[in-house]
Motif scaffolding. Structure first.
Motif, PDB file in Angstrom:
ATOM      1  N   SER A  81     -45.666  -9.694  50.688  1.00 18.90           N
ATOM      2  CA  SER A  81     -44.484  -9.717  49.808  1.00 18.90           C
ATOM      3  C   SER A  81     -43.214 -10.068  50.570  1.00 18.90           C
ATOM      4  N   ARG A 130     -50.960  -6.698  51.079  1.00 18.68           N
ATOM      5  CA  ARG A 130     -50.129  -7.121  49.950  1.00 18.68           C
ATOM      6  C   ARG A 130     -48.651  -6.876  50.236  1.00 18.68           C
ATOM      7  N   LYS A 131     -48.359  -5.732  50.816  1.00 17.30           N
ATOM      8  CA  LYS A 131     -46.973  -5.384  51.144  1.00 17.30           C
ATOM      9  C   LYS A 131     -46.398  -6.353  52.172  1.00 17.30           C
ATOM     10  N   ASP A 163     -45.481 -12.360  42.875  1.00 14.73           N
ATOM     11  CA  ASP A 163     -45.884 -10.951  42.803  1.00 14.73           C
ATOM     12  C   ASP A 163     -47.200 -10.784  43.563  1.00 14.73           C
ATOM     13  N   THR A 164     -47.272  -9.779  44.413  1.00 14.46           N
ATOM     14  CA  THR A 164     -48.453  -9.611  45.273  1.00 14.46           C
ATOM     15  C   THR A 164     -49.279  -8.362  44.959  1.00 14.46           C
ATOM     16  N   LYS A 165     -48.828  -7.523  44.054  1.00 15.98           N
ATOM     17  CA  LYS A 165     -49.471  -6.216  43.855  1.00 15.98           C
ATOM     18  C   LYS A 165     -50.894  -6.308  43.324  1.00 15.98           C
TER      19      LYS A 165
END
Length: 318
Positions: free
Chosen positions: A126, A122-123, A132-134
């Motif tokens: 991003s 996810r990081k 938004d990927t969280k």
């Protein structure tokens, strides 16, 4: 001569990617955009119309400087020695193209997924996308990575190749300035709704023809690489306009059809959902290997573009 420089620059990017040891010219363009935004926001009224005008003046200034500064440097290099101008422009073309860099960053996401490290993936994602990927699960991460590889086949490789073929590295830098402005200011949020309007429209216009060329080339690439060329063509002609952007779905649709995936859909941007149509039929569930497939499609598409540009030059000259 420009086609020879373009081919060498393309090969250098294919082999080495962005030279991390060197300060990248696009970062200078980014700083110029940031400085231009601050200056024009102060000079123009805070009304909607005033901020649209501010964004337009900033865009015009950045594009002109991004073209004429490299043009002036190349002119001076030519006065010193033709060979110096050749080396400088070829190196700039190498820096403008971003195929290998995009592939490297996408593969990092894939590697993290294969290790089961969803948080790291996810990081890493991003850094590549604006959404938004969280909260994304594995399938959504894969689809988002495939989407950005497909979309940036146009922005990072095909469009720069076309503009470089027309006007050399100076026009290539002007295009990258337009693309970078859109990345920095082309948002429909409170801060950029008015200011980013002209930069966003300018990016749409600059990519309109290259995106459609890239989509068609990706269909051919799908067939050559052993994916579904027929599926790529079918989804391309059906879904290529199913996007909020007039250009993004051109390559996303071809990629979705080639790999049998369903891309697009609603995602959160800056904490708010943005509704987008879906692209493709979703015949297959997304797997990490699809990221590598998208990268292969991108590289094959770019190879076809370089080949056609050189072949076209040969036909014209003969």
């Amino acid at each position: 001569m420009i086609f020879f420089k373009l081919t060498i620059g393309y090969i250098l990017d294919l082999i080495f990617g962005d030279p991390a040891w060197l300060y990248h010219p696009i970062r200078l363009i980014g700083k110029m955009i940031a400085a231009g935004e601050k200056m024009t926001r102060r000079l123009f009224p805070k009304t909607g119309g005033g901020q649209v005008a501010a964004g337009g003046v900033m865009a015009a200034g950045v594009v002109l400087l991004s073209f004429f500064i490299p043009w002036g440097i190349l002119w001076l290099c030519e006065k010193v020695h033709t060979g110096l101008a050749f080396v400088v422009e070829t190196f700039w073309i190498y820096e403008i193209l971003a195929g290998r860099c995009l592939q490297t960053e996408a593969r990092k996401v894939m590697a993290a997924l294969k290790k089961g490290d969803i948080k790291k993936s996810r990081k890493l994602l991003s850094y590549l996308v604006g959404r938004d990927t969280k909260q994304l699960d594995e399938g959504e991460i894969i689809k988002a990575t495939v989407e950005t590889v497909a979309e940036n086949t146009t922005d990072g490789v095909i469009a720069p190749l076309i503009f470089i073929a027309i006007g050399g590295a100076p026009l290539g830098f002007a295009y990258k300035a337009i693309n970078t402005m859109d990345s920095m200011t082309g948002y429909k949020n409170k801060q950029y709704f008015f200011f980013g309007r002209i930069p966003a429209r300018l990016d749409d216009a600059a990519n309109f023809i290259p995106a459609r060329i890239a989509g068609v080339l990706m269909i051919v690439a799908a067939a050559l690489c052993g994916y579904s060329g027929r599926g790529a063509a079918r989804i391309f002609f059906r879904d290529r306009n199913r996007h909020l952007s007039p250009n993004s779905a051109q390559t996303e649709s071809a990629c979705a059809g080639a790999l049998g995936l369903c891309l697009g859909g609603t995602h959160d941007y800056f904490g708010k959902p943005v509704v987008k149509p879906t692209i493709g039929d979703g015949e297959r569930e997304p797997e990490p290997a699809h990221i590598q497939d998208a990268c292969l499609l991108m590289m094959c598409t770019s190879f076809l573009a370089v080949f056609i540009l050189n072949f076209g030059k040969f036909i014209i000259m003969n």
